[in-house]
Design an enzyme around this catalytic site. Structure first.
Site, short mmCIF file in Angstrom:
data_model
loop_
_atom_site.label_atom_id
_atom_site.label_comp_id
_atom_site.label_asym_id
_atom_site.label_seq_id
_atom_site.Cartn_x
_atom_site.Cartn_y
_atom_site.Cartn_z
N ARG A 1 6.31 -20.53 -50.49
CA ARG A 1 5.90 -19.53 -50.32
C ARG A 1 6.11 -18.09 -49.70
NH1 ARG A 1 5.96 -19.27 -45.40
NH2 ARG A 1 6.85 -21.74 -44.25
N ASP B 1 -14.50 -6.18 -54.68
CA ASP B 1 -13.65 -7.12 -55.04
C ASP B 1 -14.33 -6.86 -56.77
OD1 ASP B 1 -14.29 -9.30 -56.59
OD2 ASP B 1 -14.50 -10.82 -54.07
N TYR C 1 -20.12 -12.06 -52.28
CA TYR C 1 -19.93 -13.11 -52.53
C TYR C 1 -20.14 -14.06 -51.20
CZ TYR C 1 -17.21 -17.83 -54.26
OH TYR C 1 -17.14 -18.61 -54.19
N LYS D 1 -12.03 -17.02 -61.60
CA LYS D 1 -13.23 -17.07 -62.24
C LYS D 1 -12.62 -16.55 -64.24
CE LYS D 1 -15.86 -17.92 -58.75
NZ LYS D 1 -15.98 -17.02 -57.96
#
Ligand SMILES: *Cc1c(COP(=O)(O)O)cnc(C)c1O
Length: 395
Positions: free
Chosen positions: A55, A181, A109, A206
């Site tokens: 993590r 972004d 988005y 993406k």
């Protein structure tokens, strides 16, 4: 040998090889064993480089982050997150405090819009959503408590361009962070930090990973203290990325330039093709002279463009249904950036929560489609659209 004792379960070392693997090894290990408490101490203090718990970081995340850092010219190692929204969350929640104000683009988005309009206010962070292409509107939204402005370079689904140059100046003047972004444009067409953004975000899911089999995000800040805060927040909140996804993303990135070049060239051809088809009311592509932001696209995207094309069919929902049914081989699916062309219908998906009037104000009708252009043969792709459009508008 120690390892052959039945009570010892884990091997204590991999087989030795003087030669190196060409492909990055996949390291799914969650834990890393140190020799002694002294050694672990040094790892935590930074005197020794070594992983402890995945993590907190692992080799596959570092390898793919380094590649993205180079592409974005990030001065400090960026943070990999388990999704693009993980990166958005790290920025919106990790760099703000109660009482702050955030300005967001009004065509962000969908989930970013939700986080700004619903989750931030619940935590005492006020937000204002404005048109990121209208610098006067952004300036008017500024407050003494404004902490950051979050925009996307190319908006969804009308493909309008943010006034990045104006936003950079405004953010500098007013001491506000500019967060970009860069998912739609990718570093192939736009380098956000070079352009003056303070923080860059990617949904690696993406185009960057590119094969619709990875969910991953990336965030990097120009300032070291901010970048450190993003990393600590992501680790604490458990936004960490899976080694396998990072491994696949690295593989995808090896071909990004080729995929991006091909897809945006085909997108330009498809946009022109669609504009000549009877039954297509309008086409939106930033590379076309009839796009309202064509000059801004030229200035910002340095001769490149994007793989997204939007268009409007002359017809209502029944035409849209007929279109997706006839568009053989193309996936009607709410994503973008895949190797295959995908179709999105905002009225029934990303923008379904809006009233028909609100959609109309954005120019999104029942006949509106957004196309994420993939790697198909351009002529074949245009032929598929010719057939599907004619099926859609047939009486
Ligand atoms: C998809 C997307 C996101 C969210 O990324 P996920 O990887 O799906 O969490 C954020 N911003 C933009 C512009 C996107 O297209």
């Amino acid at each position: 040998m120690k390892n052959e004792k039945a009570s010892v379960i884990r091997p204590d070392a991999l087989p030795h090889s003087a030669s190196r693997p060409v492909v990055t090894p996949l390291s799914p290990s969650v834990v890393y064993a140190s020799d002694t408490p002294d050694m672990l101490d040094q790892q935590y203090e930074g005197g020794l480089q070594g992983y402890t718990y995945s993590r907190e970081g692992h080799p596959n995340a570092d390898v793919v982050a380094k590649r993205l850092d180079r592409m974005e010219n990030a001065p400090f190692p960026g943070v990999m997150t388990g999704s693009g929204m993980g990166a958005v969350s790290a920025v919106l929640l990790g760099l703000t405090r109660s009482g702050d104000h955030v300005i967001g683009g009004n065509q962000l988005y969908g989930r970013s819009l939700r986080m700004t309009s619903e989750d931030l206010p619940r935590l005492g962070i006020a937000t204002t959503l404005v048109d990121a292409g209208d610098i006067d509107a952004v300036r008017a939204a500024l407050r003494p408590t404004t902490r950051m402005i979050l925009v996307e370079v190319v908006s969804n689904p009308t493909l309008r361009l943010a006034d990045i140059a104006g936003l950079v100046d405004l953010a500098r003047e007013s001491g506000v962070l500019l967060v970009v972004d860069n998912t739609f444009t990718t570093p192939m067409a736009f380098k956000a930090l070079d352009a003056g953004a303070d923080v860059v975000i990617h949904s690696v899911t993406k185009l960057l990973a590119g094969h619709s089999d990875v969910m991953l995000g990336y965030v990097a800040a120009r300032d070291k203290a901010l970048n450190d805060r993003l990393r600590v927040f992501a680790v604490t909140m458990g936004l960490s990325a899976s080694p396998f996804d990072c491994w696949l993303a690295e593989r995808g990135l090896l071909t990004l330039e080729l995929r991006f070049e091909r897809a945006q060239r085909t997108a330009a051809l498809l946009a022109d093709h669609l504009a000549g088809l009877p039954g297509v009311k309008r086409v939106l592509y930033p590379g076309r002279a009839d796009h309202p932001d064509t000059l801004r696209a030229k200035a910002l995207l340095k001769g490149r463009n994007c793989n997204m094309v939007s268009f409007e069919l002359d017809g209502a929902r029944h035409a849209a249904n007929a279109f997706t049914r006839a568009a053989e081989g193309l996936s009607f699916a709410p994503t973008l950036g895949d190797v295959g062309t995908t179709l999105s219908h905002p009225a029934s998906s990303s923008h379904r929560a809006l009233s028909p009037e609100q959609r109309a104000a954005l120019g999104i009708s029942e006949g509106f489609f957004r196309v994420s252009v993939g790697l198909e043969d351009p002529d074949n792709l245009c032929a598929i659209f010719t057939e599907a459009v004619s099926a859609a508008v047939a009486p």
